[in-house]
Design an enzyme around this catalytic site. Structure first.
Site, PDB file in Angstrom:
ATOM      1  N   SER A  88       6.280  17.837 -93.100  1.00  0.00           N
ATOM      2  CA  SER A  88       5.001  18.496 -93.364  1.00  0.00           C
ATOM      3  C   SER A  88       4.755  19.718 -92.476  1.00  0.00           C
ATOM      4  O   SER A  88       3.752  20.402 -92.636  1.00  0.00           O
ATOM      5  CB  SER A  88       3.845  17.510 -93.190  1.00  0.00           C
ATOM      6  OG  SER A  88       3.617  17.262 -91.820  1.00  0.00           O
ATOM      7  N   LYS A  94       0.104  17.857 -86.529  1.00  0.00           N
ATOM      8  CA  LYS A  94      -0.497  18.797 -87.476  1.00  0.00           C
ATOM      9  C   LYS A  94      -1.057  19.976 -86.686  1.00  0.00           C
ATOM     10  O   LYS A  94      -1.153  19.938 -85.469  1.00  0.00           O
ATOM     11  CB  LYS A  94      -1.647  18.133 -88.251  1.00  0.00           C
ATOM     12  CG  LYS A  94      -1.244  16.942 -89.134  1.00  0.00           C
ATOM     13  CD  LYS A  94      -0.577  17.377 -90.416  1.00  0.00           C
ATOM     14  CE  LYS A  94      -0.092  16.206 -91.251  1.00  0.00           C
ATOM     15  NZ  LYS A  94       1.113  15.552 -90.750  1.00  0.00           N
TER      16      LYS A  94
END
Lengths: 145, 422
Positions: free
Chosen positions: A65, A102
């Site tokens: 991701s 993230k």
């Protein structure tokens, strides 16, 4: 304590106690090295990567991701917990009981965890289910297979 | 005037496990003792389920299952690494720190005593340790170490305090002493608690108000010192450097019963290697070696409990010599046919490295070569744990502790560092 109940045992032969000989490498006599007074310890990667020793952790990343953030699966991340996480930082967050990597985006009172891969969508943070665990300060990627 | 802060980690072992397992926050967690025997650390949620300190784990199997309690084996490698970080963070707040145990430290704050309220300083310490090390702590601040301990206990017990309690007025001191039972007072053990309770003394306040003369007559100077401390007179100083140990003990229960002498010798060899390492860490040498072996007092099988000791002609810290002697002692005390449950070694008659009472008639065994070799071995083992050991400690070690629920060595092993999801 068990030790108190110890009674003296029979004497052991002390001649057996001599240790076996130890061979040392002998430095041959001769001209002394002119460099001895200039010896310094070599540069050390830990000194470079770790600013706050007691607050720095190493973690291993798994997944895809964060491709656009140049983090690939199996990369080693250096995480500093002493830093205040700011908007734009790559962070480790505890999300739904898992540690995840993230990018943090803060706008006014709202904040998001943003995956750096167009295939994934941002997650808006509600305080109760997310905690910032630390800030990623270095990404170590192995380029040789 | 003196001022001390006692910083104590909350459910330390559990907090260490939860640092890397956010899924366990707010859930019941316990950590077991050696061999996973009983609960030695409990999260607040586990305490709320009625799980007591030291409770045998097999007895609470039903509770564990019904409420989904997570059980960990003690991971001392992890706890030691985190403790080290907590302590070094605390050192940033005071020039003098006494590491009192793996999860507690006294800080000398006397240099800040001119500040009206040190409570904010306490909160600063607390939030820094929580943020940087990931470990929650509580802090008690007072003029004496005994009062700081009590203040810390109050900080733990009453969540309203926010985890920091400072005793900085007579009123607060009195109120705190009145709500503290005497067995919470530092240095008052179980025996003394019973004796005091029999005399009708049940709170720290009542203890603090006993006349000094009476205490000296009925008890001893140690309790007198405690009473003085409760009254705000500092009698116990900060000890920054732990004194060298006079005895070093290394002993464990086995994961299974052992009958074979060779296996016992492996365990003795391994415990002695560890004891010798500790000995060298405190720069000492030992002259007396003790070894004991015993069966389990809780089983119906035939009982045997025996120890032996040997005095060396010269004190030494050489693992090879100490292991050799220990195995020699085992030869003399071992009896076949018993189910051994535990073994241990103790080093005594310990002296500093620089001091040597020479014996003219026996050959010296602790040469500079031996010391150099041991130094190198220790250095290598510090970098690569358990890389070098005597062959006599064995490589199979079937007797090693049972640790079924061991967490990864998140901080000390590259292969076990935490995984994060991308």
């Amino acid at each position: 304590m068990d030790i108190e109940s110890i009674s003296p045992a029979k004497v052991i032969d002390t001649n057996e106690l001599q240790t076996s000989p130890l061979y040392e490498y002998q430095v041959p006599a001769g001209f002394p090295s002119p460099a001895t007074d200039f010896a310094a310890s070599e540069v050390n990667l830990h000194d470079y990567l770790v600013k706050h020793q007691a607050a720095t952790f190493f973690v291993r990343a798994k997944g895809d991701s964060m491709i656009d953030g140049r983090i690939q699966s199996d990369d080693l991340l250096v995480v500093d917990r002493s830093l205040e996480a700011k908007s734009g930082n790559i962070v480790i967050a505890a999300l739904d009981g898992d540690l995840t990597v993230k990018q943090l985006k803060i706008k006014g009172a709202r904040s998001w965890l943003v995956p750096m891969n167009p295939k994934f969508s941002p997650i808006e943070l509600k305080e109760q289910d997310c905690m910032i665990w630390g800030v990623v300060v270095y990404i170590i990627h192995k380029s040789y297979p | 005037m003196t001022t001390f802060a006692l910083c104590d980690c909350n459910s330390f072992y559990v907090s260490c496990e939860r640092l890397f397992r956010p899924d366990l926050h707010g859930k019941p967690v316990i950590v077991g003792s050696n061999n996973d025997g009983c609960a030695v650390a409990r999260s607040p949620e586990a305490k709320a389920l009625g799980i007591k300190m030291g409770e045998p784990i097999f007895k609470i199997k039903d509770i564990i299952k019904r409420y989904g309690v997570t059980v960990f084996s003690s991971n001392y490698t992890l706890y030691a690494a985190i403790s080290h970080r907590v302590m070094s963070t605390l050192e940033q707040f005071s020039p003098a720190v006494e590491v009192y145990s793996i999860d507690e430290a006294f800080l000398d704050l006397s240099h800040l005593a001119f500040i009206d309220s040190l409570k904010n300083y306490g909160f600063e310490i607390k939030s820094k340790v929580a943020k940087e090390c990931g470990i929650p702590i509580c802090i008690g601040i007072a003029e004496t170490k005994t009062l700081a301990k009590l203040a810390n206990h109050a900080a733990k017990q009453y969540p309203k305090t926010g985890g920091v309690v400072e005793i900085n007025s007579e009123k607060i001191r009195e109120r705190l002493l009145k709500c503290m039972p005497i067995d919470e007072v530092w240095g008052v053990g179980r025996k003394l608690t019973k004796k005091l309770q029999a005399l009708g003394i049940t709170t720290a306040y009542e203890l603090a108000n006993l006349p000094e003369k009476y205490i000296r007559q009925q008890f001893n100077v140690v309790l007198e010192r405690t009473v003085r401390e409760l009254n705000g007179e500092s009698c116990i100083e900060l000890e920054e450097h732990a004194p060298a140990k006079k005895q070093i003990i290394s002993s464990r229960s086995f994961s299974k019963r052992i009958t074979d002498q060779a296996e016992l010798a492996e365990s003795i060899s391994s415990y002695m290697s560890r004891a010798a390492e500790k000995l060298r860490q405190q720069h000492s040498r030992a002259q007396q070696v003790n070894v004991f072996i015993r069966t389990s007092p809780f089983s119906d099988t035939p009982q045997y409990n025996c120890g032996g000791s040997f005095s060396l002609p010269h004190p030494t810290s050489d693992t090879r010599v100490l292991v050799h002697v220990a195995k020699g002692i085992l030869d003399t005390i071992y009896k076949p046919g018993y189910l051994y449950a535990k073994a241990g070694v103790m080093l005594a008659n310990i002296s500093e490295l620089s001091f040597d009472q020479a014996d003219l008639f026996t050959p010296e065994i602790d040469t500079s070569k031996s010391q150099q070799l041991m130094t190198v071995v220790d250095q290598i083992n510090r970098r690569f744990p358990k890389a070098l050991f005597l062959a006599s400690t064995g490589t199979n070690q079937g007797w090693q502790m049972a640790r079924q629920h061991l967490s990864p060595n998140y901080m000390t092993d590259w292969a076990e560092i935490p995984l994060v999801r991308l």
